[in-house]
Write a protein that holds these residues in place. Structure first.
Motif, PDB file in Angstrom:
ATOM      1  N   TYR A   1      -5.366  -2.278 -12.993  1.00  0.00           N
ATOM      2  CA  TYR A   1      -4.574  -3.007 -13.986  1.00  0.00           C
ATOM      3  C   TYR A   1      -4.248  -4.380 -13.425  1.00  0.00           C
ATOM      4  O   TYR A   1      -3.753  -4.502 -12.301  1.00  0.00           O
ATOM      5  CB  TYR A   1      -3.276  -2.280 -14.321  1.00  0.00           C
ATOM      6  N   SER A   2      -4.497  -5.420 -14.224  1.00  0.00           N
ATOM      7  CA  SER A   2      -4.145  -6.786 -13.846  1.00  0.00           C
ATOM      8  C   SER A   2      -3.350  -7.404 -14.985  1.00  0.00           C
ATOM      9  O   SER A   2      -3.805  -7.405 -16.133  1.00  0.00           O
ATOM     10  CB  SER A   2      -5.408  -7.635 -13.588  1.00  0.00           C
ATOM     11  N   GLY A   3      -2.167  -7.899 -14.675  1.00  0.00           N
ATOM     12  CA  GLY A   3      -1.366  -8.503 -15.731  1.00  0.00           C
ATOM     13  C   GLY A   3       0.092  -8.610 -15.344  1.00  0.00           C
ATOM     14  O   GLY A   3       0.437  -8.764 -14.171  1.00  0.00           O
TER      15      GLY A   3
ATOM     16  N   TYR B   1      -0.704  -2.413  -4.734  1.00  0.00           N
ATOM     17  CA  TYR B   1      -0.242  -3.466  -5.651  1.00  0.00           C
ATOM     18  C   TYR B   1      -0.198  -4.774  -4.875  1.00  0.00           C
ATOM     19  O   TYR B   1       0.346  -4.838  -3.769  1.00  0.00           O
ATOM     20  CB  TYR B   1       1.140  -3.166  -6.214  1.00  0.00           C
ATOM     21  N   GLU B   2      -0.738  -5.826  -5.481  1.00  0.00           N
ATOM     22  CA  GLU B   2      -0.693  -7.149  -4.876  1.00  0.00           C
ATOM     23  C   GLU B   2      -0.270  -8.155  -5.930  1.00  0.00           C
ATOM     24  O   GLU B   2      -0.942  -8.302  -6.959  1.00  0.00           O
ATOM     25  CB  GLU B   2      -2.051  -7.521  -4.294  1.00  0.00           C
ATOM     26  N   GLY B   3       0.858  -8.818  -5.703  1.00  0.00           N
ATOM     27  CA  GLY B   3       1.341  -9.770  -6.690  1.00  0.00           C
ATOM     28  C   GLY B   3       2.797 -10.132  -6.452  1.00  0.00           C
ATOM     29  O   GLY B   3       3.276 -10.134  -5.316  1.00  0.00           O
TER      30      GLY B   3
ATOM     31  N   THR C   1       0.867  -1.169   0.000  1.00  0.00           N
ATOM     32  CA  THR C   1       0.000   0.000   0.000  1.00  0.00           C
ATOM     33  C   THR C   1       0.906   1.221   0.000  1.00  0.00           C
ATOM     34  O   THR C   1       1.670   1.442   0.946  1.00  0.00           O
ATOM     35  CB  THR C   1      -0.913   0.011   1.239  1.00  0.00           C
ATOM     36  N   PHE C   2       0.851   2.021  -1.072  1.00  0.00           N
ATOM     37  CA  PHE C   2       1.751   3.144  -1.256  1.00  0.00           C
ATOM     38  C   PHE C   2       1.254   4.384  -0.496  1.00  0.00           C
ATOM     39  O   PHE C   2       0.089   4.448  -0.085  1.00  0.00           O
ATOM     40  CB  PHE C   2       1.894   3.455  -2.745  1.00  0.00           C
ATOM     41  N   PRO C   3       2.117   5.388  -0.323  1.00  0.00           N
ATOM     42  CA  PRO C   3       1.696   6.606   0.380  1.00  0.00           C
ATOM     43  C   PRO C   3       0.473   7.285  -0.228  1.00  0.00           C
ATOM     44  O   PRO C   3      -0.309   7.912   0.488  1.00  0.00           O
ATOM     45  CB  PRO C   3       2.939   7.510   0.286  1.00  0.00           C
ATOM     46  N   ASN C   4       0.291   7.178  -1.556  1.00  0.00           N
ATOM     47  CA  ASN C   4      -0.893   7.791  -2.191  1.00  0.00           C
ATOM     48  C   ASN C   4      -2.119   6.882  -2.144  1.00  0.00           C
ATOM     49  O   ASN C   4      -3.147   7.186  -2.748  1.00  0.00           O
ATOM     50  CB  ASN C   4      -0.587   8.163  -3.645  1.00  0.00           C
TER      51      ASN C   4
ATOM     52  N   ASN D   1      12.895  -5.907  -4.885  1.00  0.00           N
ATOM     53  CA  ASN D   1      12.243  -4.645  -4.516  1.00  0.00           C
ATOM     54  C   ASN D   1      11.401  -4.009  -5.619  1.00  0.00           C
ATOM     55  O   ASN D   1      10.934  -2.878  -5.456  1.00  0.00           O
ATOM     56  CB  ASN D   1      13.262  -3.607  -4.024  1.00  0.00           C
ATOM     57  N   LYS D   2      11.186  -4.708  -6.732  1.00  0.00           N
ATOM     58  CA  LYS D   2      10.388  -4.152  -7.822  1.00  0.00           C
ATOM     59  C   LYS D   2       9.231  -5.084  -8.160  1.00  0.00           C
ATOM     60  O   LYS D   2       9.335  -6.303  -8.024  1.00  0.00           O
ATOM     61  CB  LYS D   2      11.247  -3.925  -9.067  1.00  0.00           C
ATOM     62  N   MET D   3       8.122  -4.515  -8.619  1.00  0.00           N
ATOM     63  CA  MET D   3       7.002  -5.313  -9.102  1.00  0.00           C
ATOM     64  C   MET D   3       7.465  -6.077 -10.339  1.00  0.00           C
ATOM     65  O   MET D   3       7.898  -5.464 -11.320  1.00  0.00           O
ATOM     66  CB  MET D   3       5.814  -4.398  -9.441  1.00  0.00           C
ATOM     67  N   GLN D   4       7.389  -7.388 -10.281  1.00  0.00           N
ATOM     68  CA  GLN D   4       7.824  -8.195 -11.424  1.00  0.00           C
ATOM     69  C   GLN D   4       7.109  -9.533 -11.396  1.00  0.00           C
ATOM     70  O   GLN D   4       7.122 -10.239 -10.390  1.00  0.00           O
ATOM     71  CB  GLN D   4       9.336  -8.406 -11.414  1.00  0.00           C
ATOM     72  N   GLY D   5       6.472  -9.883 -12.544  1.00  0.00           N
ATOM     73  CA  GLY D   5       5.661 -11.083 -12.618  1.00  0.00           C
ATOM     74  C   GLY D   5       4.206 -10.698 -12.798  1.00  0.00           C
ATOM     75  O   GLY D   5       3.888  -9.694 -13.438  1.00  0.00           O
TER      76      GLY D   5
END
Length: 235
Positions: free
Chosen positions: A128-130, A99-101, A92-95, A106-110
């Motif tokens: 966005y889902s993908g 993102y869940e996945g 859960t980001f400050p804004n 340390n990066k969203m990947q997959g």
């Protein structure tokens, strides 16, 4: 020697019969750490005293009120590997985007789902889902707009839709190529009535004497196009 006046962490080991409190990570095990800035981590440390396995990290910061109360600003719940978000987790980001996945170093990947905070706009959120690569949308994915439930479904590159379908709920489906997530070039509208129209999104022509406004320095250039369709035909 360490500066005795320097801020200290509070470390409470919670893996034994009784809690064990120290001011540093002294061994492997499960612990809750409160850092000098108020942030906390609860999870498992290995023999090298780095985060491994499931954990929860909470970022704290001042509320902005007169009392300067510390409040939660962001949160990650999920897997760690070698001190980094790696595996499956929820951020859960400050804004207040979520993102869940899958994560890697340390990066969203997959594969994952990114839900955009809609509090400021009201209504339903964009989702966005993908697929993600290196923190950006890359590969096959679906982006649904909460305002009208229209949807991009197709292939993404460097965070932007590049080809696929634009589904306009209850109206039509557009199939073609995209640039900066806008349709560009040849494509086809298939209407819910059973009719279809081929055509192209072409660069808008300026009126005589009209000059195109130059983008601000560093601003992203968005294609300025209009639809030029052929005769509408039945399937």
């Amino acid at each position: 020697m360490a500066d005795e006046d320097a801020p200290q962490c509070k470390v409470v080991y919670i893996d034994g019969a009784e809690e064990e409190e120290t001011n540093w990570i002294k061994r492997a095990g499960k612990a809750k750490v409160t850092y000098p800035n108020g942030c906390t981590f609860e999870g498992t440390f290995d023999d090298e005293k780095v985060k491994q396995g499931p954990g929860v990290y909470v970022w704290m910061g001042p509320s902005g009120g007169e009392d300067e109360e510390m409040v939660e600003k962001a949160r990650y719940e999920g897997d760690y590997k070698n001190n980094m978000k790696d595996g499956v987790g929820k951020m859960t980001f400050p804004n207040k985007d979520v993102y869940e996945g899958q994560w890697f170093e340390n990066k969203m990947q997959g594969i994952g789902t990114y839900t955009y905070n809609s509090t400021a706009k009201g209504g339903e959120p964009d989702i966005y889902s993908g697929s993600f690569v290196d923190g950006k949308k890359e590969g096959e994915g679906r982006y649904e707009y909460g305002a009208d439930q229209s949807m991009f479904v197709g292939t993404w590159k460097e965070g932007e839709m590049s080809s696929g379908k634009w589904e306009l709920k209850g109206a039509a489906v557009y199939t073609g190529n995209f640039e900066k997530s806008r349709p560009v070039g040849e494509g086809t509208f298939a209407f819910s009535s059973g009719l279809s129209q081929a055509g192209s999104y072409d660069q808008k022509k300026l009126a005589e004497g009209e000059e195109e406004e130059a983008p601000e320095e560093g601003a992203e250039v968005i294609p300025n196009v209009s639809w030029n369709g052929a005769n509408i035909v039945a399937f």
